[in-house]
Design an enzyme around this catalytic site. Sequence first.
Site, mmCIF file in Angstrom:
data_model
loop_
_atom_site.group_PDB
_atom_site.id
_atom_site.type_symbol
_atom_site.label_atom_id
_atom_site.label_comp_id
_atom_site.label_asym_id
_atom_site.label_seq_id
_atom_site.Cartn_x
_atom_site.Cartn_y
_atom_site.Cartn_z
ATOM 1 N N LYS A 1 0.842 -1.200 0.000
ATOM 2 C CA LYS A 1 0.000 0.000 0.000
ATOM 3 C C LYS A 1 0.866 1.234 0.000
ATOM 4 C CE LYS A 1 -3.962 2.182 0.940
ATOM 5 N NZ LYS A 1 -3.650 3.011 -0.255
ATOM 6 N N LYS B 1 4.982 2.034 -3.224
ATOM 7 C CA LYS B 1 5.046 3.437 -3.635
ATOM 8 C C LYS B 1 5.183 3.503 -5.145
ATOM 9 C CE LYS B 1 5.346 7.425 -1.504
ATOM 10 N NZ LYS B 1 4.573 7.613 -0.301
ATOM 11 N N ASN C 1 -1.596 19.943 0.181
ATOM 12 C CA ASN C 1 -2.683 19.259 0.893
ATOM 13 C C ASN C 1 -2.368 19.152 2.389
ATOM 14 O OD1 ASN C 1 -3.671 16.391 1.964
ATOM 15 N ND2 ASN C 1 -5.215 17.230 0.606
ATOM 16 N N SER D 1 -6.696 5.766 4.670
ATOM 17 C CA SER D 1 -6.761 4.963 3.437
ATOM 18 C C SER D 1 -7.186 3.533 3.773
ATOM 19 C CB SER D 1 -5.387 4.910 2.759
ATOM 20 O OG SER D 1 -5.217 6.010 1.901
HETATM 21 N N1 GLU Z 1 1.107 8.931 0.164
HETATM 22 C C1 GLU Z 1 0.735 8.852 1.536
HETATM 23 C C2 GLU Z 1 1.956 8.473 2.378
HETATM 24 O O1 GLU Z 1 3.073 8.675 1.990
HETATM 25 C C3 GLU Z 1 -0.480 7.969 1.790
HETATM 26 C C4 GLU Z 1 -0.384 6.554 1.360
HETATM 27 C C5 GLU Z 1 -1.711 5.811 1.380
HETATM 28 O O2 GLU Z 1 -2.707 6.404 1.748
HETATM 29 O O3 GLU Z 1 -1.706 4.633 1.010
HETATM 30 O O4 GLU Z 1 1.838 8.045 3.502
#
Ligand code: GLU
Length: 426
Positions: free
Chosen positions: A81, A117, A232, A359
């Site tokens: 994730k 990622k 954001n 999420s």
């Molecule tokens: N991009 C965000 C982070 O670096 C959220 C990742 C997600 O919600 O899966 O934590």
Amino acid sequence: MSVQAKEVIQRRQEATNPLLEFQQQLREVCELLRYSPSVYELLKEPLRFFTVRIPVRMDDGTTKVFTGYRAQHNDAVGPTKGGIRFHPEVTAEEVKALAGWMSLKCGIADLPYGGGKGGVVCDPREMSTAELERLSRGYVRAVSQIVGPTKDIPAPDVFTNPQIMAWMMDEYSEIREFESPGFITGKPLVLGGSVGRETATSKGVYHIFNLVTERKGMLPQDARVIIQGFGNVGSYLAKFLHEQGVKIVGIGDANGAIYDEAGLDIPYLLERRDSFGVVTQLFADRITNQELLERPCDILIPAALGGQITAENAGRLSCRIVIEAANGPTTAEAERMLQERGIIVVPDILANSGGVIVSYFEWVQNNQGYYWDEATVDKMLREKMEGSFRKAYETAEQYSVDMRKAVYMVAVKRLAEAARVRGWAN
Ligand code: GLU
């Protein structure tokens, strides 16, 4: 590109390679936990890493080929994730490190995921909406075989937003020929997004702010805060802190920064910021981001890109606490220097985990087809952040280590245990 934007990029490039930093920390923690070398070998790089090239028809009729990445760090605990960033400075090494950090974030928050990622090398500020849609859909077509609701679940990250998630979900559902809301999180509410997801990262940082000030015997209202980044994360965080009566004395964006010892007019800045979080061009007395980081404050919150606090400027920081809302804003060497100066660093993998936590709530709601109200999501997020903070703080005290190491320890233990029972490490 503005001088300030160039300066920010240059500082990032000069900073140490984030993957090497991840590996260095991981090695130290594996030694501390007396693990066999097989655990370090397993976790030092993503299990899978993909490079894709995405041809996109541009509005002027030409075709441009973009480079994209997806890293899946480790799926011993569950599917991977993590977000997808659209940024000109995305590199393979950075995406790999960010995927590793996502594993740790999911670990400290006790989510049933490993880390992933993605990234695409592009500049959305210079692309039309139609070009961005074609790029988003092209990325999903390129990685569709390796992602999915039970394999690897993307989300927003730097310069990606709910609209981009909507295009990506639509493209994936078309390819698979069934509606797949659980393929991606951070979607608009109408497509199965969760209430509270858009503000989740900031809310999480806000909870950490309150927890850490409480532990240090500081009244939040007495703290002077600088937030670097007004996207954001930075903008919602400024809003929450301002509503609590906290004085925000400085903010920065890609164009520069503003600082006022008396406190900034946050509602005005929120109203005037553009969709990429840029607002400082309205002010004649702008300073650079570099200067902003060194201005006096109690709590400094980097909420932009990685590699901002380096060995070069760590000696000049004038704050008591750094709370990392961005991913990887402090290099390892800079962190050592801050520690020597008695400055506490609350690490990204704890402080900004609110995003992935909500999420996870979104994904659960998609899977069960029943949606919670805002009060429920808010309460669950607060409890998760409090639980993570407590675990990190207690581990840090117990082993006499800093909070980053403590988070690594908790998360690596869980990963190693899952890997061991699967027979992936001994
Ligand atoms: N991009 C965000 C982070 O670096 C959220 C990742 C997600 O919600 O899966 O934590």
